[in-house]
Design a protein around this motif. Sequence first.
Motif, PDB file in Angstrom:
ATOM      1  N   ALA A  46       0.831  -1.205   0.000  1.00 53.74           N
ATOM      2  CA  ALA A  46       0.000   0.000   0.000  1.00 53.74           C
ATOM      3  C   ALA A  46       0.864   1.252   0.000  1.00 53.74           C
ATOM      4  O   ALA A  46       0.544   2.239  -0.676  1.00 53.74           O
ATOM      5  CB  ALA A  46      -0.941  -0.004   1.200  1.00 53.74           C
ATOM      6  N   VAL A 103      -2.703  -2.298  -7.058  1.00 53.35           N
ATOM      7  CA  VAL A 103      -2.877  -1.631  -5.767  1.00 53.35           C
ATOM      8  C   VAL A 103      -3.406  -0.215  -5.967  1.00 53.35           C
ATOM      9  O   VAL A 103      -4.319   0.232  -5.266  1.00 53.35           O
ATOM     10  CB  VAL A 103      -1.544  -1.603  -4.988  1.00 53.35           C
ATOM     11  N   TYR A 143      -6.163  -0.303  -2.146  1.00 50.72           N
ATOM     12  CA  TYR A 143      -5.740  -1.118  -1.012  1.00 50.72           C
ATOM     13  C   TYR A 143      -4.855  -2.239  -1.549  1.00 50.72           C
ATOM     14  O   TYR A 143      -4.737  -2.444  -2.763  1.00 50.72           O
ATOM     15  CB  TYR A 143      -6.933  -1.693  -0.254  1.00 50.72           C
ATOM     16  N   VAL A 195      -3.932  -0.570   3.894  1.00 54.39           N
ATOM     17  CA  VAL A 195      -4.126   0.725   3.245  1.00 54.39           C
ATOM     18  C   VAL A 195      -3.056   1.679   3.765  1.00 54.39           C
ATOM     19  O   VAL A 195      -2.518   1.497   4.865  1.00 54.39           O
ATOM     20  CB  VAL A 195      -5.527   1.329   3.504  1.00 54.39           C
TER      21      VAL A 195
END
Length: 270
Positions: free
Chosen positions: A156, A195, A200, A216
């Motif tokens: 993330a 991503v 996320y 996240v």
Amino acid sequence: MSSWDSGPSGELAEESPAPVESVDRALRLLLYLRDHDSISVKEAAAHLGIAASTAHRLLSTLIRRKFIVQDFARRYRMGTALSIEDPGRVTGSMLVAAAEQPLAELQARVGETVQVMVLRGGNIRFLDGLEPEAVLRVSRRVDDEMPAFVSAGGKAILGRLSNQEVEEIYRRGLMAWPTRRVQTMQMLKRMLTQVRQRGYALSAEETEQGVAGVGVSVVGPDARPVGALTIAIPSARFRRALVPEYVAALQAAAQRVQDELFGSSSVRHS
């Protein structure tokens, strides 16, 4: 009569051309960005009525002086040059303090192990975490490090960087890890594209066997990552159908951390 004197009708006359056109364009862009989340080269050119190549040179100059930054999506956002609070100054202790209550509420909501982490070189470092009382659970990590590209939180964070920045981080190659799935820079870039599209990251037994993760990023006012939050779940209990629920809980917690760190300057999680 000056350009700001009233005419016969009492209205102000049209403003005269700016003495230094390039400076005027830069200021107009900064004023535009003050009221907008981000801007592309094409949008900047249209706003100023100039060629895209000219807009790109202007934006590049503003980046050099940190008035703006370019994010992973190649869009331009306000930088830190005019900000009293520099998101780059967020320390690990500040992040842990800001995440303490949001992490507790997140753990209670999902009933799984939750963690807060930061990027250190090409690794992520686990700063703090909470785990449930269930017999089958993932043990929290504190001060451990592992390659960022195997962790949901690390992915993330990397997803918030440009491909050029990721290449620089791993310019000496991707570190070895027993359960890693990403073997090449090309594979890493493809994964980070997903991503960025999702907002996320997932990790399926990549940190270690038997563990799945959802993560996240926590970002500063300039949309740059300052850390990440993750949920670690035993693979035997992990269900893809629950991912949207996990993501919603993570985003709410990340928003609370950002609000605590940056107040009204916080970027909003969608």
